[in-house]
Design a protein around this motif. Structure first.
Motif, PDB file in Angstrom:
ATOM      1  N   GLU A 235      11.607  -8.195   6.017  1.00 26.98           N
ATOM      2  CA  GLU A 235      10.485  -7.985   5.095  1.00 26.98           C
ATOM      3  C   GLU A 235      10.963  -7.293   3.822  1.00 26.98           C
ATOM      4  OE1 GLU A 235       6.025  -5.969   4.924  1.00 26.98           O
ATOM      5  OE2 GLU A 235       7.210  -5.914   6.777  1.00 26.98           O
ATOM      6  N   MET A 238       8.078  -5.570  -1.984  1.00 27.26           N
ATOM      7  CA  MET A 238       7.447  -6.500  -2.910  1.00 27.26           C
ATOM      8  C   MET A 238       7.775  -6.193  -4.374  1.00 27.26           C
ATOM      9  SD  MET A 238       5.807  -8.927  -1.454  1.00 27.26           S
ATOM     10  CE  MET A 238       5.476  -9.345   0.252  1.00 27.26           C
ATOM     11  N   SER A 239       7.883  -4.936  -4.701  1.00 25.88           N
ATOM     12  CA  SER A 239       8.094  -4.578  -6.108  1.00 25.88           C
ATOM     13  C   SER A 239       9.486  -4.963  -6.601  1.00 25.88           C
ATOM     14  CB  SER A 239       7.876  -3.076  -6.301  1.00 25.88           C
ATOM     15  OG  SER A 239       8.784  -2.328  -5.509  1.00 25.88           O
ATOM     16  N   GLY A 250       8.253 -15.545   3.246  1.00 27.37           N
ATOM     17  CA  GLY A 250       6.988 -16.261   3.246  1.00 27.37           C
ATOM     18  C   GLY A 250       7.019 -17.500   4.120  1.00 27.37           C
ATOM     19  N   SER A 274      -2.275 -15.507   5.346  1.00 22.05           N
ATOM     20  CA  SER A 274      -2.753 -14.549   4.351  1.00 22.05           C
ATOM     21  C   SER A 274      -1.626 -13.616   3.912  1.00 22.05           C
ATOM     22  CB  SER A 274      -3.913 -13.730   4.929  1.00 22.05           C
ATOM     23  OG  SER A 274      -4.334 -12.734   4.033  1.00 22.05           O
ATOM     24  N   ILE A 275      -0.804 -13.179   4.855  1.00 23.92           N
ATOM     25  CA  ILE A 275       0.319 -12.309   4.499  1.00 23.92           C
ATOM     26  C   ILE A 275       1.331 -13.072   3.658  1.00 23.92           C
ATOM     27  CG2 ILE A 275       2.200 -10.904   5.408  1.00 23.92           C
ATOM     28  CD1 ILE A 275       0.465 -10.437   7.914  1.00 23.92           C
ATOM     29  N   ALA A 277       0.695 -15.361   1.660  1.00 18.99           N
ATOM     30  CA  ALA A 277       0.116 -15.514   0.321  1.00 18.99           C
ATOM     31  C   ALA A 277       0.436 -14.331  -0.572  1.00 18.99           C
ATOM     32  CB  ALA A 277      -1.396 -15.712   0.424  1.00 18.99           C
ATOM     33  N   THR A 278       0.650 -13.154   0.018  1.00 18.50           N
ATOM     34  CA  THR A 278       1.014 -12.002  -0.812  1.00 18.50           C
ATOM     35  C   THR A 278       2.400 -12.201  -1.428  1.00 18.50           C
ATOM     36  OG1 THR A 278       2.006 -10.748   1.038  1.00 18.50           O
ATOM     37  CG2 THR A 278      -0.350 -10.474   0.656  1.00 18.50           C
ATOM     38  N   ALA A 279       3.281 -12.885  -0.688  1.00 16.82           N
ATOM     39  CA  ALA A 279       4.604 -13.188  -1.241  1.00 16.82           C
ATOM     40  C   ALA A 279       4.488 -14.213  -2.357  1.00 16.82           C
ATOM     41  CB  ALA A 279       5.532 -13.707  -0.144  1.00 16.82           C
ATOM     42  N   ALA A 281       1.925 -14.713  -4.236  1.00 21.29           N
ATOM     43  CA  ALA A 281       1.223 -14.130  -5.379  1.00 21.29           C
ATOM     44  C   ALA A 281       2.150 -13.315  -6.276  1.00 21.29           C
ATOM     45  CB  ALA A 281       0.068 -13.255  -4.888  1.00 21.29           C
ATOM     46  N   ARG A 282       3.298 -12.855  -5.723  1.00 23.70           N
ATOM     47  CA  ARG A 282       4.239 -12.102  -6.542  1.00 23.70           C
ATOM     48  C   ARG A 282       4.908 -12.981  -7.589  1.00 23.70           C
ATOM     49  NH1 ARG A 282       4.097  -7.071  -7.383  1.00 23.70           N
ATOM     50  NH2 ARG A 282       6.305  -7.178  -7.941  1.00 23.70           N
ATOM     51  N   PRO A 298       2.915 -19.360  -5.575  1.00 25.76           N
ATOM     52  CA  PRO A 298       1.509 -19.181  -5.210  1.00 25.76           C
ATOM     53  C   PRO A 298       0.881 -20.415  -4.575  1.00 25.76           C
ATOM     54  CG  PRO A 298       1.779 -19.279  -7.599  1.00 25.76           C
ATOM     55  CD  PRO A 298       3.147 -19.167  -7.016  1.00 25.76           C
TER      56      PRO A 298
END
Length: 408
Positions: A235, A238-239, A250, A274-275, A277-279, A281-282, A298
């Motif tokens: 994992e 994200m930043s 992802g 959903s998780i 999708a956070t990747a 979205a970055r 995305p």
């Protein structure tokens, strides 16, 4: 679980639920003939077990038990795949070293090998499977010889990376042509090389492709565990994560979602998607040619949503999500879009719009025929289309059935 045949399990669970064979057929969306065949000892595809499990309220793997397969007619597959089989699974003699064969006398040249691997990746994404069958065995052998020729330093590391790259691509090609066990040999080799040089995104791509092959084999619980454990181990923050790191993580979650949804674990599947999708979205847009020659951004996780809803027998919800798929973030790989269009086609046919489903299927047939003809999912949808009006098939439906090898 006690030892019993699949037919015994279906019959016992149906009776425990207080259903007749007719009621189980209606609730599962299967024909009465299929239910009777299964309870008399017949077998079926994983998709059918999924429908049964959903109707009876158990996981799909509840029905699976180890047994010897039924004898089948010999095919030409072993002969057709002999060259690529020799390249990725060579014989081993008393020296303990694999006998890779020749690389056509080429002198080692990492730049040329790198260019060749990129060319094969382009062929893969263009669905040029006949070209791949010719190119891949020699290229895999060449990668082996490059690793032997450059036995230390940065050049050795690059040779190993390129070998991991080409064996990963070979594994994905073999999945597409449904040679799953052979694909897993190639992907295990790719993973070992990626781990040897510490290339985590390339290793994640190999695990993700391995999960894809296992998914095709119905190994649902194994896939979910493999992907979630690997995703936990890598994992990213994200930043600070790179596109390659986000993609590797992802895709593992999306494979887990695919396995969970086929095992009637829909809430877990939606959570994984959903998780993931956070990747996505970055990244503001789809990124192409990431580690393992995949696209991610995305768009990628949103294509999983309709698939999950369709497996949960919610075709109306699947179409609703499909209408909201972002169209302005980049195209992604054609195979991902085509797989999504198959989902949309199945949703339409299940909502009674066989003509719309036929139009979509024929569009894929015209645009990417080599890809479509290897898709069992496409044949399943074609059967559903043809069953909607067995006596009044349109010309387009007949053309589709002929192409997919499905009798009306």
């Amino acid at each position: 679980m006690y030892e019993s045949s699949i037919s015994d399990r279906i019959r016992e669970l149906r009776m425990r639920r207080g259903m007749t064979q007719e009621e189980l057929a209606e609730r599962s969306g299967l024909s009465l003939a299929v239910i009777r065949k299964l309870e008399q000892g017949g077998t079926c595809r994983m998709e059918t077990y999924h429908q049964l499990a959903r109707a009876l309220g158990v996981t799909t793997v509840w029905f699976i038990s180890a047994s010897s397969p039924e004898p089948t007619e010999a095919t030409v597959d072993d002969i057709v795949l002999a060259d690529v089989r020799s390249a990725i699974n060579p014989p081993v003699g008393l020296t303990g070293k694999p006998l890779y064969g020749t690389a056509d006398g080429d002198h080692p040249d990492l730049g040329r090998l790198r260019t060749a691997v990129s060319a094969v990746a382009d062929k893969y994404h263009a669905d040029a499977y006949d070209d791949l069958a010719v190119m891949m065995p020699g290229l895999v052998r060449s990668a082996h010889h490059h690793v032997d020729a450059y036995d230390h330093g940065d050049e050795h590391r690059e040779a190993i990376r390129l070998r991991a790259d080409i064996t990963g691509l070979t594994g994905r090609y073999l999945i597409q042509i449904r040679a799953h066990d052979l694909a897993l040999i190639a992907l295990h080799s790719s993973l070992r090389d990626a781990l040897e040089i510490g290339d985590v995104p390339l290793a994640a791509a190999a695990v993700s492709s391995q999960a894809w092959a296992m998914l095709r084999q119905g190994r649902l619980g194994e896939v979910e565990r493999l992907c979630t454990e690997t995703a936990d181990a890598i994992e990213p923050k994200m930043s600070k994560a790179t596109p390659d790191e986000l993609s590797g993580w992802g895709y593992l979650l999306l494979r887990a979602a695919g396995a969970a949804s086929r095992n009637n674990r829909f809430e877990e599947a939606r959570e994984y998607a959903s998780i993931a999708a956070t990747a996505g979205a970055r990244l503001a847009r789809q990124h192409e040619n990431l580690s393992g020659h995949v696209a991610f951004g995305p768009l990628t996780p949103t294509l999983m949503g309709p698939e999950i809803e369709l497996l949960d027998d919610r075709p109306d919800r699947a179409l609703e999500l499909a209408r909201n798929v972002p169209r302005d973030v980049g195209a992604g790989n054609t195979s991902g879009w085509d797989r999504h269009r198959l989902d949309v086609a199945r949703a339409h046919v299940r909502l009674g719009n066989a003509d719309k489903a036929t139009d979509l299927m024929n569009t894929i047939r015209r645009e990417h025929p080599s890809w479509l003809r290897y898709q069992q999912y496409g044949r399943d949808i074609t059967r559903e289309i043809l069953s909607t009006r067995p006596r009044t098939l349109s010309e387009d439906m007949l053309h589709l059935g002929e192409f997919m090898g499905v009798e009306p």
